[in-house]
Design a protein around this motif. Structure first.
Motif, short mmCIF file in Angstrom:
data_model
loop_
_atom_site.label_atom_id
_atom_site.label_comp_id
_atom_site.label_asym_id
_atom_site.label_seq_id
_atom_site.Cartn_x
_atom_site.Cartn_y
_atom_site.Cartn_z
N VAL A 197 59.93 23.40 7.13
CA VAL A 197 61.36 23.54 6.80
C VAL A 197 61.87 22.28 6.10
N TYR A 254 65.10 26.07 2.81
CA TYR A 254 65.16 25.89 4.26
C TYR A 254 65.12 27.24 4.97
N ALA A 303 63.54 22.43 2.42
CA ALA A 303 64.86 21.87 2.11
C ALA A 303 64.77 20.89 0.94
#
Length: 833
Positions: free
Chosen positions: A530, A542, A534
């Motif tokens: 994640v 994300y 992002a």
């Protein structure tokens, strides 16, 4: 040589190692460069003292330094396995598995290209036999990734890029050493002109043999560790024996690569070890290996550097020209990889895009070091290698290593600076000003309370407060004058911070034994995923990365096939249990991130961004909850057992913490504290084993619970339950495609499916059935049926379904209702058949 003298010299080298690291930081040079420089200085100084006529006072000490009984076997059998084993133990293999294609391609291709380029260039000079030329090529194709990876990390380079370079360098060494073994064999057997094809035919045998020996040794070691898992020193001792026994077994077999065996055994321990021992023992094991590898790497540099003056003692200008050819060929080979192979992998979406500044940094950062020198020494000390080949290999490999260390290594940071990689981006610079302003405001509040509690004089407090206020005002002014940070960028930075906090919470939960070692790497991998999502694509990346854990991979789908078609359930049971435990841990971690968001992110990025991040966390938590609910419907008893186990483990940790507090406050003595801890350990051991997940569905109870079978007597229900076959479907799995339709009916015991036709789509849930239209209508629409949740299905073949349809009015009514729901006239159904 006197053992006292040897001990004194080795102890002095350890003293140098201790001083070299702070010296390297002060000089802003790679650690390996400083070690090599110290070794060369010591060896040169000893040679001068031994040969000079100015004094004879230090002849004995100088001779002891130059004649240390350190042979190449020490490097190959002691230092090399240590370095490779520890490097693999430190890697996140599950994350590297996502990039195994670029890592493997780059490693194998890079070694082959470098070996061919250097070997061909040297053989064309006519000075060196073909076998010796390619032997030199395999030696110098090994790379030391520590310098460039360390700099990438200090520059906050993309993690995936650093991971690929690190993995490629490790496998690069393994492949290069395997090739080295081949060409060393050709040289020792007196085969002057071997072909590359001959070598490549033997290479797979060596690599597969090494992998097999390493796998067997690793599994055996892990099994023994599990038997003595409560004894830390025993576990660590077994881990130390593992790489050496693997290496020796492979090398002595003659059909396997020792380095590949070490790599495979370390990978096996990395994958299986955490689940077989406590978090504390696993952490200490890795720490001890880090120390051993640090010593091994440092000693191999210094000891090898001590031999450099001797290896280059009779080098000529012609040798210098050959070294220059090796340098050019190696650079050209690396450039082919960086500007030829990597872009192709990027176009195929197998590797992240590597921008030009990073490519130049990787090219210039390809230092050679410990492994290269160790392999060169192995050649120079072999009694089966011709003297002229020994000399050529020693000079070429040593000269090339010195060039990379003292030319590339000393200028690497300057190159990084010229490329602009050491500068903060405009976004980071603006954020830096704002973070400093927010931090200083909090410091002002805390210092006011501290000054009051210390009861300092007003004059001192006033003067320091004035000075601090000037700095705070300057920070606030810079924050206000800097370019505004867009909300989109603030959201991205907030998500990266959330992912970092998620990783720390996972490690803390593991340390507190709230999550098991079995799932630690999986949950950590998701936190890394994640964060990268992002970084690369903001909110979209994300969210996409957060949903990755909800998907079932090819391994799970294979397990479903093995269970549904062949009745092999063990793998599916393990993966399903792992999935449930991972989802429970994810729910726990994500729920805790809301507090971090309010405490830290809101103060820097503002309420609007924080509220948006709260919404994203809530959505992610809802998706995890939905996946958990689907699994609870499938396996209610197992879900309850897992949650009870988590509660008991948490209670034990809290109880343990209370005893620690009592002991630290002096309320209980050491003997009582030890007794209480032993009791905690005994009870914890009972909770470490996971409850068994039994996929054998109690079909009779399920059949009774389905409304469509209401009205059947017990005898009929028992007969029906024996005829039904249990099948499991993962979310997204196609149960029936438009091209092929099974001649059977499925009843949904738990979960949900979606039916898609040309006229639209609709969903079915627990207690409903599908597939009956294909049997009862002469012409049925092309239909695709897909599971949209983890589903348990009961399959009934056509013959038994038609027989049951005749006897069960409730089933006939359910068929009519289902037809009406799908817009089909019930009169068109052949219900009398």
């Amino acid at each position: 040589m006197d053992i006292v003298v040897i001990t004194a010299i080795i102890a002095s080298l350890f003293l140098l190692i201790g001083l070299a690291e702070p010296l390297a930081i002060r000089l802003r040079l790679p650690f390996s460069v400083v070690l090599a420089l110290l070794g060369v200085i010591i060896a040169t100084g000893a040679s001068f003292l031994l040969t000079t006529t100015l004094t004879n006072a230090f002849n004995e000490q100088a001779a002891a330094v130059l004649m240390l009984p350190i042979r190449s076997n020490v490097f190959l059998y002691i230092f090399l396995p240590t370095l490779i084993f520890q490097a693999v133990l430190e890697m996140n293999l599950r994350r590297m598995a996502d990039d195994w294609v670029p890592i493997l391609v780059l490693a194998v291709v890079a070694v082959l290209v470098a070996t061919v380029f250097v070997g061909t260039a040297l053989s064309w000079t006519g000075e060196i036999p073909v076998a010796a030329a390619f032997l030199i090529g395999s030696i110098v194709s090994t790379t030391d990734p520590s310098a460039v990876v360390a700099i990438f990390r200090s520059l906050a380079a993309p993690r995936r890029l650093a991971r690929i370079i690190e993995g490629e360098s490790l496998l690069n060494d393994a492949a290069a050493i395997a090739l080295f073994s081949l060409f060393m064999g050709f040289v020792m057997r007196g085969i002057p002109d071997p072909t590359i094809g001959t070598a490549l035919m033997q290479l797979p045998v060596l690599m597969l043999g090494g992998a097999l020996i390493g796998l067997l040794a690793g599994r055996a070691a892990v099994a023994v560790m599990a038997l003595v898992s409560e004894h830390e020193l025993a576990v660590i001792s077994i881990s130390i024996a593992l790489p050496y026994l693997s290496f020796i077994a492979a090398e002595q077999s003659g059909y396997a690569s020792g380095v590949i065996a070490v790599v495979t055994s370390a990978m096996t321990l990395n994958f299986l070890g955490p689940a077989k021992m406590s978090p504390g023992i696993w952490s200490n094991l890795r720490q001890i290996w880090a120390t051993l590898a640090h010593w091994a790497g440092a000693l191999i540099f210094i000891l090898a550097a001590l031999l450099i003056p001797r290896l280059l003692g009779d080098a000529t200008l012609r040798d210098a020209a050959l070294i220059a050819i090796v340098v050019l060929a190696a650079f050209l080979a690396r450039a082919v990889i960086l500007w030829g192979v990597l872009p192709v992998l990027t176009l195929l979406r197998l590797s992240p895009e590597v921008q030009r500044p990073y490519r130049v940094a990787i090219l210039w950062g390809g230092l050679r070091g410990a492994v290269t020198l160790a392999l060169a020494l192995a050649v120079t000390e072999s009694a089966f290698v011709p003297p002229d080949v020994k000399r050529q290999v020693g000079i070429m490999a040593t000269g090339f290593t010195l060039f990379t260390l003292f030319v590339q290594g000393t200028t690497l940071r300057r190159v990084i600076k010229r490329l602009g990689l050491s500068k903060l981006s405009p976004l980071d610079a603006a954020l830096s000003n704002q973070v400093i302003a927010v931090a200083l405001q909090q410091v002002r509040e805390d210092m006011a309370q501290t000054a009051e509690s210390y009861r300092l004089t007003r004059q001192t407090v006033r003067s320091e407060a004035k000075r601090f206020a000037e700095r705070l005002n300057d920070a606030v002014t810079k924050a206000e004058e800097s370019d505004a940070i867009l909300d989109r960028d603030r959201v991205t930075l907030g998500l990266i911070a959330l992912a970092g906090a998620e990783r720390e919470m996972v490690l803390k939960a593991f340390h507190d034994r709230e999550i098991s070692a079995r799932i630690l790497e999986t949950v950590l991998t998701e936190a890394d995923r994640v964060m990268e999502g992002a970084r690369h694509a903001g909110r979209v990346g994300y969210a996409r990365a957060g949903r990755h854990i909800l998907k079932t991979g090819p391994g799970f789908r294979l397990a479903l096939i093995l269970h549904n078609r062949f009745g092999l359930s063990r793998r599916l049971e393990r993966l399903t249990a792992d999935r449930f435990e991972v989802l429970v841990a994810q729910r726990q971690i994500i729920a805790g991130l809301h507090g971090f968001l309010d405490r830290r992110i809101r103060r820097i990025h503002g309420r609007r961004v924080a509220d948006l991040l709260h919404e994203m966390l809530a959505r992610r938590l809802e998706e995890v909850e939905q996946a958990l609910e689907g699994m609870r419907l499938q396996f209610p008893e197992f879900a309850e057992d897992i949650e009870r186990r988590m509660i008991r483990r948490t209670a034990l940790r809290l109880e343990e913490r209370e005893y620690e507090s009592f002991y630290e406050d002096g309320l209980i003595g050491a003997e009582l504290f030890m007794s209480l801890n032993q009791d905690i350990s005994a009870r914890r051991q009972r909770f470490e084993s996971r409850p068994h997940l039994d996929l054998a569905v109690q079909k009779l109870e399920l059949v009774r619970s389905l409304p469509v079978f209401a009205g059947l007597d017990d005898a009929a229900l028992k007969t029906l339950s024996r005829a039904l076959v249990t099948r499991y479907a993962a979310p997204g799995q196609i149960i029936q495609s438009k091209e092929t339709a099974e001649r059977a009916v499925f009843f949904i015991s738990s979960g949900a499916v979606q039916i898609e036709t040309a006229g639209g789509h609709h969903r079915l849930g627990r207690g409903e059935m599908f597939g009956q239209m294909n049997l009862l209508m002469k012409r049925t629409p092309r239909t695709e049926i897909r599971a949209i949740a983890p589903s348990t299905l009961l399959r009934l073949d056509e013959e038994r379904f038609r027989s049951l349809l005749k006897r069960s009015p409730s089933l006939r009514q359910a068929v009519r209702d289902a037809a009406i729901k799908r817009g089909i006239d019930p009169e068109k159904l052949d219900l009398a058949a």
